[in-house]
Each structure stands twice: as structure tokens, then as C-alpha cells.
Enzyme design. Sequence first.
Site, PDB file in Angstrom:
ATOM      1  N   ASN A 140       0.265  -1.048   5.371  1.00  0.00           N
ATOM      2  CA  ASN A 140       1.166  -0.313   6.274  1.00  0.00           C
ATOM      3  C   ASN A 140       0.525  -0.416   7.644  1.00  0.00           C
ATOM      4  OD1 ASN A 140       3.189   1.977   4.801  1.00  0.00           O
ATOM      5  ND2 ASN A 140       1.488   1.294   3.538  1.00  0.00           N
ATOM      6  N   GLU A 158      -6.032   8.700   8.016  1.00  0.00           N
ATOM      7  CA  GLU A 158      -6.467   8.227   6.683  1.00  0.00           C
ATOM      8  C   GLU A 158      -7.853   8.741   6.338  1.00  0.00           C
ATOM      9  OE1 GLU A 158      -5.850   4.413   4.750  1.00  0.00           O
ATOM     10  OE2 GLU A 158      -4.879   3.764   6.593  1.00  0.00           O
ATOM     11  N   CYS A 167      -4.849  -3.071   2.989  1.00  0.00           N
ATOM     12  CA  CYS A 167      -4.553  -2.970   4.421  1.00  0.00           C
ATOM     13  C   CYS A 167      -5.737  -3.256   5.333  1.00  0.00           C
ATOM     14  CB  CYS A 167      -3.919  -1.622   4.745  1.00  0.00           C
ATOM     15  SG  CYS A 167      -3.136  -1.670   6.367  1.00  0.00           S
ATOM     16  N   ASN A 191      -7.167   5.888  -1.725  1.00  0.00           N
ATOM     17  CA  ASN A 191      -6.031   5.002  -1.456  1.00  0.00           C
ATOM     18  C   ASN A 191      -6.212   3.838  -2.443  1.00  0.00           C
ATOM     19  OD1 ASN A 191      -4.138   3.261  -0.361  1.00  0.00           O
ATOM     20  ND2 ASN A 191      -4.658   3.778   1.753  1.00  0.00           N
ATOM     21  N   GLU A 203       0.854  -1.199   0.000  1.00  0.00           N
ATOM     22  CA  GLU A 203       0.000   0.000   0.000  1.00  0.00           C
ATOM     23  C   GLU A 203       0.889   1.248   0.000  1.00  0.00           C
ATOM     24  OE1 GLU A 203      -1.565   0.731   3.923  1.00  0.00           O
ATOM     25  OE2 GLU A 203      -3.377   1.712   3.156  1.00  0.00           O
ATOM     26  N   LYS A 242      -9.556   1.712  -1.914  1.00  0.00           N
ATOM     27  CA  LYS A 242      -9.784   1.167  -0.560  1.00  0.00           C
ATOM     28  C   LYS A 242     -11.202   1.463  -0.053  1.00  0.00           C
ATOM     29  CE  LYS A 242      -7.211   1.136   3.860  1.00  0.00           C
ATOM     30  NZ  LYS A 242      -5.926   1.604   4.451  1.00  0.00           N
TER      31      LYS A 242
END
Length: 307
Positions: A194, A143, A169, A107, A47, A124
Site C-alpha cells: 500500500n 505503522e 511493502c 503486519n 498487503e 513485516k
Amino acid sequence: MSRVITIGAAQLGPIQKDHTREEVVGRLIDLLRTAAKSSCDLVVFPELALTTFFPRWFVDDITEMDHYYETEMPSAVTQPLFDEAKRLGVGFCLGYAELTSDGHRFNTQILVEKDGSVVAKYRKVHIPGHEHNEPNRPFQHAERYYFEPSMEGFGVWKAFDARVGMMICNDRRWPESYRVMGLQGVELILCGYNTPIHYVPDPSQDILQGFHNALVMQSGAYQNGSWVVGVAKGGNEEGVDSLGQSMIVAPSGQIVAQALTTDDELIVARCDMDWCERYTGTLFDFEKYRRPEVYGRITSQRGVIKD
Ligand code: CDT
């Protein structure tokens, strides 16, 4: 005839703030070349593989972070990665921050075939962390400030002679992510991550990060009869330690390869897509055994309702 894909999980060590995109792309190309020597068909990168994990910092003006986002893919700086992949005949999966021409921030992860063409894009779905600055934290996980959640959901694409899905993730912690792809006959799920070791809301989980990482990917693989490739950006990035432990998990739920370091490291496994059927055709024969008529709450309700 079996359908074997030789897959390389290309874990990255930290990318510091002052590392240039050119330097990072150079590291990705080195890993790609190592993978080609191991006869890999497909290499999976983490990611946000082109930059440091910038959501650890909060800025009042989000446009100050625009330089961490890609506005086109390939771009001038990433084109050499696409060119080298095509030259070597190795496909890849790459995570990055995307800023669209109409101002949306995602993302994102793309899947690139052996001829260098982009065959799929995934954005994402589950965005973890927080929206606002939380100054008392040792580092932010903002995020939810930097990315909007995808409304496109989890697709499955025909590529590499397999049915391939992607997640990013935090998606790997949610059984729904795997099952939505399972219901589309997924055989291979690619997931970059991550994961800071220190979980600020509940530090008692810190020592369990590796256990939880394996737990969710092994169960997701097994319960959906799919290969899962989880790839970390690990190590100490700007003072924050992140989990490595990249792994390739078989449809049995067994880990068949795992990274030993928290640095740039390639792990490789020969993954037979026909192995999925042993699980999806028996214990997890969805058509025969699932009971969607009693699963209504899964889609009609978000949070817990206690009657
Ligand atoms: N990148 C990412 O999604 N990381 C989260 C960290 C925990 S939530 C603050 C993860 O699920 O690994």
C-alpha cells in the site's frame, strides 16, 4: 523440464472504512475465480488485503483498532476464500493485520498451497512511518504505532515446486531484504504493498512513486536472479490516493506484466523458475563472486558512521 508457475497478481482497488470483511472476501474470491480461468497456480493479493489501510488514522487507545486485526487465520469470514482456493486448486498469498493471543501486532502475509494449507507465514521486517500522532499531516502513516517489527527475518520456503520468499511493502525498498533471501536460493519473491502517492516528509518524491516502485523491484529481481511479484492496493481510499502499478518482474529485471488500472485487476504471467539459474549461475554466482569479508558493516552497523 521447465518449472513454470502461472502466477496472478491480484491487485485490489480501494477498501473503504465501511466495506465489510464479507464484501472484501467476495472480491478476493472473484479474482481467484478469474485467475483459475487463466490457469493460475498461485494468486498474490496485496498487503492488508482484508481492510482499509487503517494506519492512516491515529487513535490514543490502540484497542479501538482491534477490529482491523485478525486473531485467527483462517477465520469464519476468510474460510470461504480457503475453501474456494482448495476447490479450484489455486494457491494464494494474502496480507493482513495479525493480533496474536499474547497481544503482539504484526503486519503479516501468508502463503497457502493449492490444497488450502498454510505453508508459510511472514511478518513485516521494515516498518515505515512514525510512532506518534503527527496532527499537521494530511493523513498519518502510523505503522510504527500499529505494528512491531518481526524478529524472524526473511525465510525461504519450498512450495509450488519452487523456493519462495515473501516481503511486505516497505521491505521492497531495502536491498538487504532481497539479498537475505537470495542467499537462501530464493526463486520467487511475493510482495504486497500500500503506497500512498503523497509522501508527506518530501512531496518532491510524489511524482516518482511509480518510478521508485519499479526501480527497487526490478533491481532486486535482477541482482538476486529471482522472480518478484509486487501487488498493490491502489486507488483513492478514504481520500488518500495510492499507487497501483502491480507488476511481475523476471530474473532479468524485465517487467513481464503490469496493471493498467488502480482498481481490482488481475495480471498474469507464466514464470519459469529455471530462468533464475541464468543469473544465479553466471553474473550473480554468489559463491564465486561475492566478497562477504569486506561487507561487515552491513550487519554490524545500522546507521551511517562518518569517520
Ligand atoms: N505500507 C508501506 O510500507 N508503505 C510505504 C509508504 C512509504 S513510507 C511512509 C512504502 O514503502 O511504500
